[in-house]
Design an enzyme around this catalytic site. Structure first.
Site, PDB file in Angstrom:
ATOM      1  N   HIS A  40       0.827  -1.224   0.000  1.00 44.95           N
ATOM      2  CA  HIS A  40       0.000   0.000   0.000  1.00 44.95           C
ATOM      3  C   HIS A  40       0.856   1.267   0.000  1.00 44.95           C
ATOM      4  CE1 HIS A  40      -4.024  -1.746   0.371  1.00 44.95           C
ATOM      5  NE2 HIS A  40      -3.472  -2.680   1.116  1.00 44.95           N
ATOM      6  N   ASP A  42       1.341  -3.790  -9.781  1.00 45.35           N
ATOM      7  CA  ASP A  42       0.965  -5.085 -10.359  1.00 45.35           C
ATOM      8  C   ASP A  42       1.221  -5.114 -11.863  1.00 45.35           C
ATOM      9  OD1 ASP A  42       0.050  -5.136  -7.797  1.00 45.35           O
ATOM     10  OD2 ASP A  42      -2.073  -5.070  -8.310  1.00 45.35           O
TER      11      ASP A  42
END
Ligand code: GLA
Length: 466
Positions: free
Chosen positions: A39, A179
């Site tokens: 995060h 990602d």
């Protein structure tokens, strides 16, 4: 790669029985496991993932009509077809085909094309869904690469990663670029430090004496189906603005916590001190945030928050609906101190992790394990993105020989990643299996993939039909 070859052959056969023809080419894009740096990508900080062997594979045949036909080898995912030049992505339901549409639309918009021909695509994925291994981004990236290949256009891996990171936001989540970047930039045998603005990937050689093991908590978490993720993005943005205002910076231009550090020209440790001075641990109400920034609630909603983070308030899709949604808005609280503490400390852990890998002292595995353990504690207590099952699984992994263990990916379910000394691997796998998985109430749909050792895999690729 015999397994991949077998899968390609099977896919070709299935494509033929579905569409009555032979695919022209195939694309694969891998999932990933984030070793450390959770995060923080959307806050502007570097992360340290590696690609896993599991991937999305798509067999493709361009067609003369404008119809885009999508099918999936998994019968749980129904066929879908649409006009290639009228792509609608429904943010209210994260249906599988929408991830393909994100990648497709991203490339279409990048080149400003409005007269695309269609294609038939058959998708085969073996990344466990909703497990924090990035199955959705792998599909977005795969679709992006499929579209570029059909168009015969050239884009670098970095450009592809940036386009796909942006276009995945059509689904409604405000993810960072980790990602998609690792899916394109991964290389076999090495983890990567991914830095943003500008995007680049640097090799990080993992220690040879240790193995990274992924364990699925079997709690499914689809980040597009709940508002947890977007609320965290919003909290980080608000924390950045409050810190900037406190330090006399032009706060309205600041979006990310990293920008505050860069503008002040201080270290991450100093930023942690600034958080102590500027923010309080008790939660902030929207009213207090507005008071601190000197703006109205209306301005907070419409000018400070992005459309996707606005939705986090109440799942409403338009600003108009949002403004009617007073109840959810007023019950929201923001834990700005805790979120900022997590982000700055996690960003520092990523850099320490890379440094230890480079210097490789005698106790490398232990030092890396300590950092992973600290990361989990921070995710659990400061970022509140763990869940009881993940905490239990992390404890079990440590008990049976992992030097470090942490949740990986967005959290609130999904997988853990553990660093395990190579000579303890087989007993570790057997003991964790017994302690965590041999319980009848676990959802073991992906049983074979619930607990496995992984090595850094390669990035996205196109295979032409011979
Ligand atoms: C998701 C997002 C990533 C990243 C992680 C948490 O996977 O897509 O961009 O924010 O969560 O580290």
């Amino acid at each position: 790669m015999p397994v991949l070859f077998d899968r390609l052959m099977k896919l070709k056969e299935m494509f033929n029985s579905k569409f009555g023809s032979i695919p022209k080419f195939y694309v694969r894009a891998p999932g990933r496991v984030n070793i450390i740096g959770e995060h923080i990508d959307y806050c502007g900080y570097s992360v340290l993932p590696m690609a896993v062997e599991q991937d999305m594979l798509i067999a493709v045949e361009p067609v003369e009509t404008q119809t885009l036909q999508l099918a999936n080898t998994n019968p749980l995912y129904p066929d879908f077809s649409t006009n290639a030049n009228n792509i609608q992505i429904d943010k209210t339901k994260p249906l599988w085909h929408n991830y393909f549409l994100c990648g497709f639309k991203g490339i279409q918009e990048h080149f400003g094309l409005s007269n695309l021909t269609g294609m038939n695509c058959l998708v085969d994925g073996n990344i466990p869904p909703s497990s924090g291994l990035s199955s959705s981004s792998a599909l977005v990236c795969c679709a992006g690469l499929v579209t570029v290949t059909v168009l015969g256009m050239n884009l670098s891996k970095v450009e592809l990663a940036e386009i796909c990171a942006k276009s995945e936001r059509y689904i409604g989540t405000e993810g960072g670029g980790m990602d998609q970047s690792i899916s394109f930039l991964a290389e076999e045998g090495t983890a990567k430090l991914i830095e943003f603005s500008p995007l680049r990937a640097t090799d990080v050689k993992l220690p040879s004496g240790a193995v990274f093991v992924i364990a699925n908590s079997c709690v499914e978490m689809n980040k597009a189906a709940t508002s947890h993720f977007n609320i965290r993005v919003m909290e980080c943005r608000l924390a950045a603005k409050l810190l900037a205002k406190y330090k006399g910076l032009q706060w309205d231009k600041i979006l990310r916590l990293e920008e505050v550090q860069a503008k002040l020209g201080v270290s991450l440790e100093e930023m942690l001190g600034i958080v102590e001075d500027a923010l309080h641990p008790s939660p902030y109400s929207p009213e207090e945030v507005c008071r601190c920034l000197g703006i109205s609630l209306q301005e907070l909603r419409t000018q400070v928050l992005s459309p996707n983070t606005q939705n986090a308030f109440c799942g409403k899709t338009t600003i108009k609906q949002m403004l009617k949604c007073d109840t959810s808005f007023s019950v929201l609280i923001f834990k700005l101190y805790q979120r900022a503490k997590h982000v700055y400390s996690e960003a520092a852990r990523v850099l320490q992790f890379k440094k230890i890998c480079e210097e490789a002292p005698d106790n490398t595995v232990q030092l890396l394990g300590d950092l992973m353990n600290q990361s989990h504690v921070s995710c659990r207590d400061m970022y509140e993105c763990s869940c009881p099952e993940l905490d239990q699984l992390v404890d079990i992994c440590r008990k049976f020989g992992a030097q470090g263990s942490r949740l990986t990916g967005a959290g609130w379910g999904g997988c853990t990643v553990s660093i395990v000394p190579a000579d303890k691997l087989s007993s570790f796998l057997a003991n964790v299996h017994e302690a965590y998985y041999q319980r009848s109430d676990r959802n073991l749909t992906f049983e074979k993939q619930s607990l496995f050792a992984t090595k850094p895999g390669g990035g996205a690729l196109v295979f032409l039909e011979a």
